[in-house]
Design a protein around this motif. Structure first.
Motif, PDB file in Angstrom:
ATOM      1  N   ARG A 145      21.724 -80.822 -15.505  1.00 45.52           N
ATOM      2  CA  ARG A 145      23.056 -81.598 -15.669  1.00 45.52           C
ATOM      3  C   ARG A 145      23.510 -81.589 -17.235  1.00 45.52           C
ATOM      4  NH1 ARG A 145      18.928 -86.542 -13.722  1.00 45.52           N
ATOM      5  NH2 ARG A 145      17.496 -86.455 -15.617  1.00 45.52           N
ATOM      6  N   SER A 190      24.030 -87.176 -11.295  1.00 49.42           N
ATOM      7  CA  SER A 190      22.712 -87.046 -11.335  1.00 49.42           C
ATOM      8  C   SER A 190      21.996 -87.789 -12.576  1.00 49.42           C
ATOM      9  CB  SER A 190      22.384 -85.616 -11.457  1.00 49.42           C
ATOM     10  OG  SER A 190      20.939 -85.280 -11.359  1.00 49.42           O
ATOM     11  N   ALA A 219      26.679 -83.425 -11.892  1.00 55.38           N
ATOM     12  CA  ALA A 219      25.812 -83.695 -13.037  1.00 55.38           C
ATOM     13  C   ALA A 219      25.925 -85.031 -13.414  1.00 55.38           C
ATOM     14  CB  ALA A 219      26.170 -82.441 -14.064  1.00 55.38           C
TER      15      ALA A 219
END
Length: 750
Positions: free
Chosen positions: A23, A340, A337
C-alpha cells in the motif's frame, strides 16, 4: 485451491491485490507520478493550437499564407457614430465635428494606428445617418483586449460631449475585453464549483467525510496529472483552453464515478460480514473490472474525436482520453491501497444527521425495488412505454439545424456591445464580420494583379455579394494583399453564406482566378463557419462508425455475449438521441427555454452534436457496465436471469443514483453560464445522464433483458475463440448445479 476459492485472474483484481499488499509503495508511486507529470508538463510548457491548424480548406490556406508571410494582423476596431433621431446627417457640421473628435481622441491614446475617417474611406451608411471611424490596435492582436481600455474611455468622453449622437466602439479588442470581464470569472467559478458540489453529494451518499473525500481527491489528482501530461503531449498534438475545460469536466465526472463504484462495493462487502481484506479483494475483482471495461470503452469513444481532422476536436479528444485513462488507473491502484491503509477509519467524520447502515443490512433501494417489481412483471409494456417516450423525445432532433453562433445568438442582449453589434449590422450589413480575401502573388504590385484586385472589388458589389465598401490593404514587402468584403446578409448566416458562395464561385474565378500564380483563399467568420461545417459533416460517419464498432467489440469481449453487446449499443444510441431531441426542443424551438435560463436561438452550435455523441456514448458505458456486470455476477452464482436482473439493478441503484446526481450537477453548472453554446452543452449532458440513469438503466435495460431471458448470454459457437476477458469476478467457488454451466456445459466461475 485449499480454501475453496477460485484463483482470481484479471488486470483489475491483480492490480488491486498488489496495491493492497504494497500500500505505501502504491501511494508513493501515485504521488510521484502526479508530481512528475506536473513538473515535466510545467517545464515543457503547453503548445496551443494555431489558427492555421484549426481548420482545413480555404480557411487553413489563408491562415498559412499569413503565417508564412510573418504578418501579424492587428485587432481592428470601429467607432460607430450614429444619429439618435432622424435629423442629423453625416454631412452636417455637428456630425463632422463628432467624427473629428473621435479621430483625435483615439489617436491621442497612443494605443492605435492607421486611424481612418469615414469621409476618406466612404464608410457612411446609405441613409447618411451612420458612419465608421476605423483603426487598428498596436501590438499583438491576441493581447489587444488588455490594452483597449484607454481607447474605450476616450470614445466615452466624446460621447458625453455629443448627446445627440450615439458613439460606440466595437471590434476584436473591445469584444475580447468585454467577454473577459463578463465571462472570464464565470467560467472559473463553474470549473471550481464542480469540486464542492461533488463533495457535498458524496457526503450525503456516504455519510462520512473521509469516504467522501477519497473520490474527490483521486479525481483532482488525476486532473492535475493530466494537466501536466497535456503540456508534454502538446508538443506532438497542440492543446487549447477548450480542451482543458472539457478535460476538467470529464475528469471530475469519471474520476468521482470510478471511485464511487469501487468504494461502495468495498463498503457493501464489509457490511455483509466479510473481513476488510476479503471485501477489498471482492471490490477489486468486481467493481475494479467494471471500471477497467468502462474506462477502456470511454477512452475508445474519446479517441473517435481524433478522426475529425479538426485540431480543436483532436485536442479535446486526446485530453479527455488521457484524464479517463489516468482516473481509471488510479481507481484500480492507489484507491485500494488507500482503503487498505485506512481500514475502518474510512468511516471517520460521520455526519450526525445521516443514518449509518447496519452491517449486513440490505443494500437494496426501496424505490427501485418497487419499480423493478412492476417492470419485470410487465416487460413488454415497460419496453413499449419507455422506448416510445424516448423516441418521442428524440423526434425533434430530426429537424436539427446547426450553425456557428453570431454574437447576438451567443449572448442575447445581456451585454451593451451586443446592441452595438446589431446596430452596426443594420447600418452596414456584414461590416462587423466581413469576408477576408488573402491574396498572395509573385509580385503584388504587378499591373495584372492590381487590375484583378480592382476587378474583384467592383465585381463583388455588382454581383450582389456585397454592398461595399470593399477595402484593400497591401503588404508590398510580403507580396500579400488583404481584401475585406462586407457580405450581404450580415449576421443572417444563411444569406451571408450565399454571398460567400458568390465570391468563391463567381467573383474570384472571373477576376483573381485568371492571373497565373495568384492564390486567393477567402476566410473570415462566415467562411470559417462554412469550412468547419463541411469538415465536420465529412467526419460524422467515420467517427460514428469507429465509436460504435469498437464499443461493440469491447462489450462483446468483456461480457462474451452478442446480445449484451448489441443491446448496449442500441440503448446508448437511444440516450444520445433523447439528448439531441431535448436540445432541439429547448434551444432551437424555444420550448421551455426560460426554465433553464436559456433562449431559443434557432439552432444548435455546430460542434455540439458530434461532441455530445462521443462524450455521452463513452460516459453512458459507466452505468451500463456497472449494472450489467452485477447482473452477470448474480447469474454466475446460479440465480435465474430475472432474479439476477432484479438483484443487479436494485443493488446498484444507490451508487448509480449518486454517480448520476454528481454528473448531472457538474454538467448543470455549465448550463448556468451566460453563453448559449455552454448552456447547450451543460443542458445536453445533464439531460442525457439523467435519462440514462433512470429510464435506460432503471426501466428499459431490465425490461429488455427480462424479455430476452437466457438469450442475454448468447454467444455463437464460432465466436468462442475470442479472447476471454470475463474472469475478473469475485474470488468465490465454482457454483454447483445445472444452472451454473454455460451453453457448452462448462462450469461458470465467479
Amino acid at each position: 485451491m485449499g480454501n475453496g476459492e477460485a484463483r482470481v485472474r484479471g488486470l483489475a483484481a491483480r492490480a488491486g491485490g498488489w496495491s493492497a499488499r504494497h500500500r505505501w509503495a502504491a501511494v508513493g508511486i501515485w504521488v510521484l507520478f502526479v508530481v512528475l507529470a506536473m513538473g515535466l508538463g510545467s517545464a515543457a510548457g503547453r503548445v496551443d493550437v494555431k489558427d492555421s491548424d484549426q481548420l482545413k480548406g480555404e480557411t487553413h490556406t489563408a491562415a498559412r499564407i499569413i503565417e508564412d508571410a510573418g504578418i501579424d494582423e492587428p485587432a481592428g476596431e470601429s467607432v460607430l457614430i450614429q444619429t439618435r433621431g432622424g435629423g442629423l446627417k453625416a454631412t452636417d457640421a455637428e456630425f463632422r465635428s463628432a467624427v473629428t473628435a473621435v479621430v483625435e481622441a483615439v489617436e491621442g491614446t497612443g494605443k492605435v494606428t492607421d486611424v481612418t475617417s469615414p469621409y476618406d474611406t466612404k464608410t457612411i451608411s446609405k441613409d447618411g445617418r451612420s458612419a465608421l471611424v476605423q483603426f487598428d490596435m498596436r501590438g499583438e492582436s491576441d493581447t489587444a483586449g488588455e490594452r483597449v481600455e484607454p481607447v474605450l474611455k476616450a470614445v466615452e468622453g466624446v460621447q458625453k460631449d455629443h448627446a445627440s449622437l450615439r458613439i460606440e466602439e466595437i471590434g476584436g479588442a473591445s469584444m475580447m475585453k468585454t467577454f473577459d470581464d463578463a465571462f472570464g470569472d464565470d467560467f472559473k467559478k463553474a470549473e471550481y464549483s464542480a469540486v464542492p458540489v461533488a463533495l457535498g453529494i458524496l457526503l450525503i451518499a456516504f455519510g462520512a467525510l473521509v469516504a467522501a473525500l477519497l473520490p474527490v481527491a483521486l479525481a483532482v489528482t488525476a486532473i492535475m496529472a493530466t494537466m501536466g501530461l497535456m503540456g508534454i503531449v502538446s508538443h506532438l498534438q497542440p492543446m487549447s483552453d477548450t480542451a482543458n475545460s472539457v478535460m476538467l469536466l470529464v475528469g471530475m465526472a469519471v474520476g468521482v464515478d470510478y471511485c464511487l463504484f469501487y468504494l461502495r462495493r468495498e463498503r457493501e462487502e464489509r457490511e455483509a460480514g466479510h473481513d476488510a481484506q476479503t471485501a477489498l479483494r471482492i471490490a477489486a475483482a468486481t467493481s475494479g473490472r467494471a471500471i477497467v471495461v468502462s474506462g477502456v470503452t470511454v477512452c475508445v469513444a474519446m479517441a473517435g474525436m481524433l478522426f475529425t481532422g479538426l485540431a480543436e476536436f483532436e485536442a479535446m479528444g486526446l485530453a479527455s482520453l488521457m484524464v479517463v485513462a489516468v482516473a481509471m488507473v488510479g481507481s484500480v491502484t492507489v484507491l485500494p491501497a488507500l482503503l487498505s491503509l485506512l481500514g475502518g477509519r474510512v468511516e471517520k467524520g460521520r455526519i450526525p444527521f445521516l443514518r449509518r447502515r447496519k452491517a449486513g443490512g440490505s443494500q437494496d433501494s426501496r424505490f427501485w425495488t418497487a419499480v423493478l417489481r412492476r417492470v419485470l412483471a410487465r416487460p413488454v409494456i415497460s419496453v413499449a412505454v419507455a422506448a416510445g417516450a424516448l423516441l418521442a423525445i428524440t423526434a425533434p432532433a430530426l429537424g436539427m439545424k446547426t450553425q456557428q453562433f453570431t454574437l447576438d445568438q451567443e449572448f442575447g442582449d445581456s451585454l451593451p456591445i451586443v446592441q452595438t453589434y446589431n446596430r452596426l449590422n443594420d447600418a452596414f450589413p456584414g461590416g462587423s464580420e466581413p469576408a477576408e480575401v488573402v491574396v498572395r502573388a509573385d509580385d503584388i504590385n504587378a499591373p495584372e494583379v492590381k487590375s484583378a484586385l480592382a476587378g474583384f472589388r467592383d465585381r463583388a458589389i455588382s454581383s450582389g455579394a456585397s454592398r461595399g465598401p470593399v477595402e484593400i490593404k497591401l503588404h508590398d514587402s510580403q507580396n500579400v494583399a488583404f481584401v475585406y468584403v462586407p457580405l450581404v446578409g450580415g449576421s443572417d448566416q444563411d444569406r451571408a453564406g450565399e454571398s460567400l458562395d458568390k465570391l468563391r464561385d463567381e467573383v474570384r474565378p472571373a477576376t483573381l482566378g485568371k492571373v497565373d500564380g495568384v492564390e486567393a483563399p477567402i476566410t473570415g467568420q462566415i467562411a470559417g463557419s462554412k469550412d468547419f461545417n463541411d469538415q465536420l459533416a465529412g467526419a460524422v460517419i467515420p467517427v460514428f462508425a469507429f465509436v460504435v464498432v469498437f464499443a461493440f467489440l469491447l462489450m462483446l469481449l468483456s461480457f462474451r455475449s452478442l446480445t449484451i453487446a448489441l443491446t448496449s449499443i442500441v440503448l446508448n444510441l437511444l440516450s444520445v438521441g433523447a439528448a439531441y431531441g431535448i436540445l432541439v426542443a429547448v434551444f432551437q424551438h424555444g420550448w421551455g427555454a426560460s426554465l433553464v435560463g436559456a433562449e431559443g436561438v434557432g439552432a444548435i452550435i455546430t460542434w455540439l452534436p458530434l461532441f455530445l455523441f462521443v462524450i455521452l456514448f463513452g460516459l453512458s458505458m459507466d452505468y451500463h457496465v456497472f449494472v450489467v456486470s452485477r447482473i452477470r455476477e448474480a447469474r454466475l452464482r446460479g440465480l435465474a436471469t430475472k432474479d439476477a436482473i432484479r438483484h443487479g439493478v436494485v443493488t446498484t441503484a444507490g451508487v448509480v443514483t449518486s454517480a448520476a446526481v454528481i454528473m448531472v450537477a457538474v454538467f448543470a453548472i455549465f448550463g448556468t453560464l451566460s453563453m448559449q453554446s455552454m448552456k447547450q452543452m451543460g443542458v445536453g449532458l445533464a439531460a442525457a445522464v439523467l435519462i440514462d440513469a433512470t429510464i435506460i438503466r432503471g426501466v428499459l435495460l431490465p425490461a429488455v433483458m427480462a424479455l430476452l431471458g437466457e438469450r442475454n448470454w448468447y454467444l455463437p459457437k464460432w465466436l468462442h475463440r475470442l479472447p476471454d476477458l470475463t474472469h475478473d469476478e469475485a474470488p468465490r467457488a465454482v457454483v454447483a448445479g445445472p444452472a451454473a454451466r454455460d451453453d457448452e456445459g462448462e462450469p461458470l466461475m465467479v
